[in-house]
Design a protein around this motif. Structure first.
Motif, PDB file in Angstrom:
ATOM      1  N   ARG A 424       2.916  -6.517  -0.077  1.00 50.59           N
ATOM      2  CA  ARG A 424       3.013  -7.101  -1.512  1.00 50.59           C
ATOM      3  C   ARG A 424       1.893  -7.131  -2.091  1.00 50.59           C
ATOM      4  O   ARG A 424       1.078  -7.478  -1.714  1.00 50.59           O
ATOM      5  CB  ARG A 424       3.561  -8.862  -1.689  1.00 50.59           C
ATOM      6  N   THR A 425       2.312  -7.141  -3.755  1.00 43.78           N
ATOM      7  CA  THR A 425       1.432  -7.047  -4.385  1.00 43.78           C
ATOM      8  C   THR A 425       1.523  -8.124  -4.840  1.00 43.78           C
ATOM      9  O   THR A 425       1.438  -8.655  -5.588  1.00 43.78           O
ATOM     10  CB  THR A 425       1.508  -5.926  -5.977  1.00 43.78           C
ATOM     11  N   TRP A 426       0.289  -8.710  -4.215  1.00 44.43           N
ATOM     12  CA  TRP A 426      -0.652 -10.081  -5.377  1.00 44.43           C
ATOM     13  C   TRP A 426      -0.642 -10.191  -6.362  1.00 44.43           C
ATOM     14  O   TRP A 426      -2.126  -9.973  -6.745  1.00 44.43           O
ATOM     15  CB  TRP A 426      -0.210 -11.576  -4.357  1.00 44.43           C
ATOM     16  N   ASN A 477      -8.458  -4.859  -9.928  1.00 44.21           N
ATOM     17  CA  ASN A 477      -7.615  -3.214  -9.666  1.00 44.21           C
ATOM     18  C   ASN A 477      -7.974  -2.928  -9.294  1.00 44.21           C
ATOM     19  O   ASN A 477      -9.506  -2.146  -9.691  1.00 44.21           O
ATOM     20  CB  ASN A 477      -6.655  -3.326 -11.070  1.00 44.21           C
ATOM     21  N   GLN A 478      -8.668  -2.688  -7.636  1.00 45.24           N
ATOM     22  CA  GLN A 478      -9.085  -1.837  -6.906  1.00 45.24           C
ATOM     23  C   GLN A 478     -10.906  -2.586  -7.447  1.00 45.24           C
ATOM     24  O   GLN A 478     -11.436  -1.896  -7.048  1.00 45.24           O
ATOM     25  CB  GLN A 478      -9.240  -0.376  -7.416  1.00 45.24           C
TER      26      GLN A 478
END
Length: 636
Positions: A424-426, A477-478
C-alpha cells in the motif's frame, strides 16, 4: 455531502433575500463546490415565502444538483449518506432515492417510518407543498450539522442552514437538537404571523407506551434555547421515530482487575503488547472481539466504498503515480486511528493511496525553556531549543519544533501499517502549523465554523481538525520531502470510540467515585450529548474544505453491538492507562496485527498536537474562548 439552507418569511413586509446572508452563502459554497443552486417559493395567497439554497459535493452516483423539485412542487434538500436501511444502487444517488421515497409518503407516520429505517448520517429540509409543511432534522447522533436562527418577533422570519457566521446580534444561531425531526405548518404560521414548531422525537420503541413525563422532558430539552416568541409542541398523535440503535446494556458484573500473566504489584511497569494475548486466551472474550472486528470492518467498508472513483475504477493495476487518494484518515497513531486505517486498507483498492493526516502546532520557545520535571525533560528531548531557529514553512517538515507527541506516535504508527501492508502507498501527511497561521485562519474562517459553540475546548479541537482535514503538508517521496495536498474527499475520524469505550480521563474519575453503575450512566450521557458537543462542529469544520466526515465508530450496527455488551466487556478501568480504557478495541487491534499502538494511552488531539496552551496558559477547557469572538477590520 452538501451545504443546505432554507429561509422562510411570513408576511410581505420583507423579501426573503433580506434574511439571507451573503457570507453564509460563501461558507455553504465551500462545502459543496460541485453544484450551487437556489430556488424561491412564493405563496402569495398565504403570504409566505421560502428560499432554498443547496451546494453539492459529488460523492455517489451521478451528480445531482439540489434543490430537487417534483411535479407536485415538493422541494428537497439533503445532506447525508444512506449506508443501509433503504436500497441505493451502485450508480444511484441517495438524494434522488430519498426524494422518491418521500413523494410516496401519504401521512406523517409514513415519513417517520422512512427516516426511522435509515442508517447513515443525515440532515434534511423537505417542503411538502400540498400541506404547506416544512420538515427538517438531523440523524439520531447529529452527524450532520443543521442550525436554526429566528428573527425578532415583528419580522417572523426563520432560517435553517448547515453553517452560519459568527454574529454579535441578538438573533443567535443554535444547533437544531438531534431530538427528532421537526415540522412547521407554514399555512398556520402565516395566518397567525407567529412561529410554531412540532416535534416528532426519537424513542427506542414506539410500540412501548411512552410516559407523558418522558415526552415533556424531551420537549423541554429541545426547546430550552428557543426565543420566547417561538413555540415548540409535541405532535398531537404522539408519533415518534424508532431509534436506530438498541438501548445501553447496564448489566453490572465484576471487572477482573487483573492482566493475565502479570503480577499486579508491578502491573504499571509490566503491561505490554503480550499482555493483551492473555485476555484473548479467554474464549468468550475472543468471541466478542471478533464480533466487534466484523461489525466495525463492515462500517469502514461502507464508508470507503460508497464513493464515486471515476476512471480509477476502470483499471485493475494502474500506474501508482497516476492514482490519487480518495480516502483520508485523521491520524495520530493512536489506537482509534490505527484501527480505522488498518480496516480501510482491507477495502480501499490496492493501487490507491490512503492519506494519513497528521497535524502538529509549532512549540513555543518559552515552553522549551521551563523546568526540570520528568515530562518537561522528555519534552525537551523531543524538541531541543535550537530546533526552530531555521524554520522554513516551505521545506521544514521534519524540524524538531514540530515533533509533538502525535507526530512521534504517528510516524511509529505509519511503520506498523507499512508492516501490515507494504504494498500500500501510505501517504503520511505532516501538517505543520505556526502560531501566526493559526491566528490568521481562525479569524478568517474557523471561528465561523465552530459557531455557535464557543469554549476553549471547541477552539482547540476545531482548529486542530480544520488544519488536519485541509490536508496541506509534506509527504516523503523516495526519502525527499515534497509539498502535498490531500485530494481525498472522504475523511475518516475515530470520534465515538472514547465515548462508548470509556476512553477519557473523566471516565476513570467517575468509576473511582461511583463504580460501574456511575460509569454506565456517564457513557449513556456521552452518546446523548455527542450531537451538541462534537459532531455538528466537526462536520462543519471538515466540510469547509469540500470534504465529507465519516464516523465508523458511530455506525448504527457498531453502536448497537457495543450497547449490547456489559461495560466489563468493553473496558476495565481497574487496569492501568494504555490497556484498561477501550480494552475491546485494543484487543481488536492486536488481532488485526497491530503492535506498539495497541497499548498507547489515550491522548486528546488538543494535547497530542500541542495546540492546547499555545496562546494562553491560564484557560480552562470549559471557559468561553475570547479568541473566537475577535475580528480585525471588516467582519465576515
Amino acid at each position: 455531502m452538501c451545504g443546505i439552507c432554507c429561509v422562510v418569511t411570513l408576511g410581505s413586509q420583507h423579501a426573503v433575500h433580506d434574511f439571507f446572508n451573503e457570507d453564509v452563502l460563501c461558507h455553504l459554497r465551500r462545502r459543496g463546490p460541485d453544484s450551487s443552486q437556489q430556488l424561491i417559493k412564493n405563496v402569495s395567497d398565504l403570504s409566505y415565502q421560502c428560499l432554498f439554497s443547496s451546494h453539492v459535493l459529488h460523492l455517489r452516483g451521478l451528480l445531482t444538483p439540489q434543490p430537487l423539485e417534483d411535479a407536485n412542487n415538493n422541494i428537497f434538500l439533503w445532506n447525508g449518506e444512506i449506508f443501509n436501511g433503504v436500497h441505493v444502487g451502485d450508480l444511484e444517488n441517495d438524494t434522488e432515492v430519498m426524494f422518491h421515497h418521500l413523494a410516496l409518503c401519504s401521512s406523517e407516520a409514513d415519513i417517520l417510518s422512512l427516516f426511522s429505517s435509515l442508517q447513515g448520517p443525515w440532515s434534511f429540509i423537505y417542503y411538502q407543498a400540498s400541506r404547506h409543511s416544512l420538515w427538517f432534522g438531523r440523524d439520531y447522533f447529529g452527524r450532520r450539522s443543521l442550525l436554526w436562527q429566528f428573527s425578532n418577533e415583528a419580522d417572523s422570519a426563520f432560517c435553517l442552514t448547515s453553517v452560519s457566521v459568527y454574529s454579535q446580534s441578538d438573533n443567535q444561531c443554535q444547533e437544531v437538537p438531534a431530538s427528532g425531526i421537526f415540522k412547521m405548518d407554514l399555512k398556520a404560521c402565516a395566518t397567525t404571523k407567529s412561529l410554531s414548531l412540532t416535534l416528532f422525537p426519537w424513542k427506542y420503541s414506539c410500540a412501548e407506551k411512552t410516559g407523558e413525563e418522558v415526552f415533556i422532558n424531551v420537549l423541554n430539552q429541545a426547546s430550552k434555547d428557543l426565543p420566547n416568541h417561538v413555540s415548540l409542541v409535541m405532535n398531537e398523535s404522539k408519533l415518534c421515530l424508532k431509534a436506530p440503535v438498541i438501548p445501553l446494556n447496564k448489566t453490572l458484573s465484576e471487572v477482573s482487575g487483573e492482566c493475565p500473566g502479570t503480577n499486579m504489584s508491578n502491573v504499571t511497569n509490566m503491561v505490554s503488547v503480550e499482555t493483551l494475548q492473555g485476555f484473548l486466551a479467554k474464549q468468550h472474550k475472543k468471541k466478542n472481539v471478533h464480533q466487534f472486528i466484523n461489525v466495525l470492518n463492515e462500517a469502514v467498508k461502507r464508508r470507503v466504498l460508497s464513493l464515486f472513483r471515476g476512471e480509477d475504477q476502470k483499471t485493475e493495476v494502474p500506474c501508482l503515480s497516476d492514482r490519487k487518494a480518495h480516502i483520508a484518515v485523521l491520524f495520530s497513531g493512536g489506537i482509534d486511528s490505527m484501527v480505522i486505517a488498518a480496516l480501510a486498507d482491507k477495502h480501499v483498492p490496492l493501487g490507491e493511496p490512503i492519506d494519513l493526516l497528521n497535524v502538529a502546532f509549532m512549540i513555543k520557545e518559552q515552553a522549551k525553556k521551563k523546568g526540570t520535571t520528568k515530562k518537561q525533560v522528555q519534552h525537551d528531548l523531543l524538541c531541543p531549543p535550537e530546533g526552530c531557529k531555521d524554520f522554513d514553512a516551505k521545506t521544514g517538515a521534519h524540524l524538531p519544533c514540530f515533533d509533538v507527541p502525535d507526530r512521534v506516535t504517528g510516524r511509529a504508527g505509519l511503520k506498523e501499517l507499512q508492516g501490515i501492508n507494504p504494498s500500500r502507498t501510505w501517504n503520511f501527511v505532516e501538517i505543520n502549523v505556526t502560531l501566526e497561521e493559526l491566528k490568521k485562519m481562525r479569524q478568517q474562517c474557523i471561528n465561523h465554523l465552530i459557531y455557535p459553540l464557543d469554549t476553549v475546548l471547541d477552539d482547540s479541537i476545531g482548529c486542530a481538525i480544520w488544519f488536519a482535514s485541509r490536508g496541506e503538508g509534506f509527504i516523503s517521496n523516495q526519502g525527499e520531502l515534497k509539498p502535498y495536498k490531500s485530494p481525498a474527499k472522504v475523511v475518516l475520524t475515530g470520534i465515538g470510540a472514547d465515548e462508548q469505550l470509556a476512553g477519557y480521563s473523566r471516565h476513570r474519575v467517575c468509576f473511582k467515585k461511583y463504580g460501574l453503575e456511575g460509569l454506565n450512566k456517564e457513557l449513556e450521557m456521552e452518546l446523548d450529548r455527542i450531537s451538541s458537543r462534537n459532531l455538528g462542529r466537526d462536520e462543519r469544520i471538515i466540510g469547509d474544505h469540500g470534504k465529507e466526515a465519516r464516523f465508523p465508530f458511530l455506525d448504527e450496527d457498531v453502536v448497537s453491538f457495543l450497547n449490547s455488551l456489559p461495560i466489563s466487556e468493553k473496558a476495565d478501568l481497574t487496569l492501568p492507562r494504555g490497556i484498561g480504557e477501550k480494552l475491546i478495541l485494543r484487543l481488536a487491534a492486536k488481532e488485526l496485527g497491530l503492535t506498539a499502538s495497541t497499548i498507547l494511552p489515550k491522548r486528546a488531539v488538543q494535547f497530542g498536537s500541542r495546540i492546547a496552551k499555545l496562546e494562553s496558559n491560564s484557560e480552562k477547557a470549559s471557559d468561553t474562548c475570547s479568541r473566537l469572538k475577535l475580528f480585525s477590520g471588516d467582519e465576515l
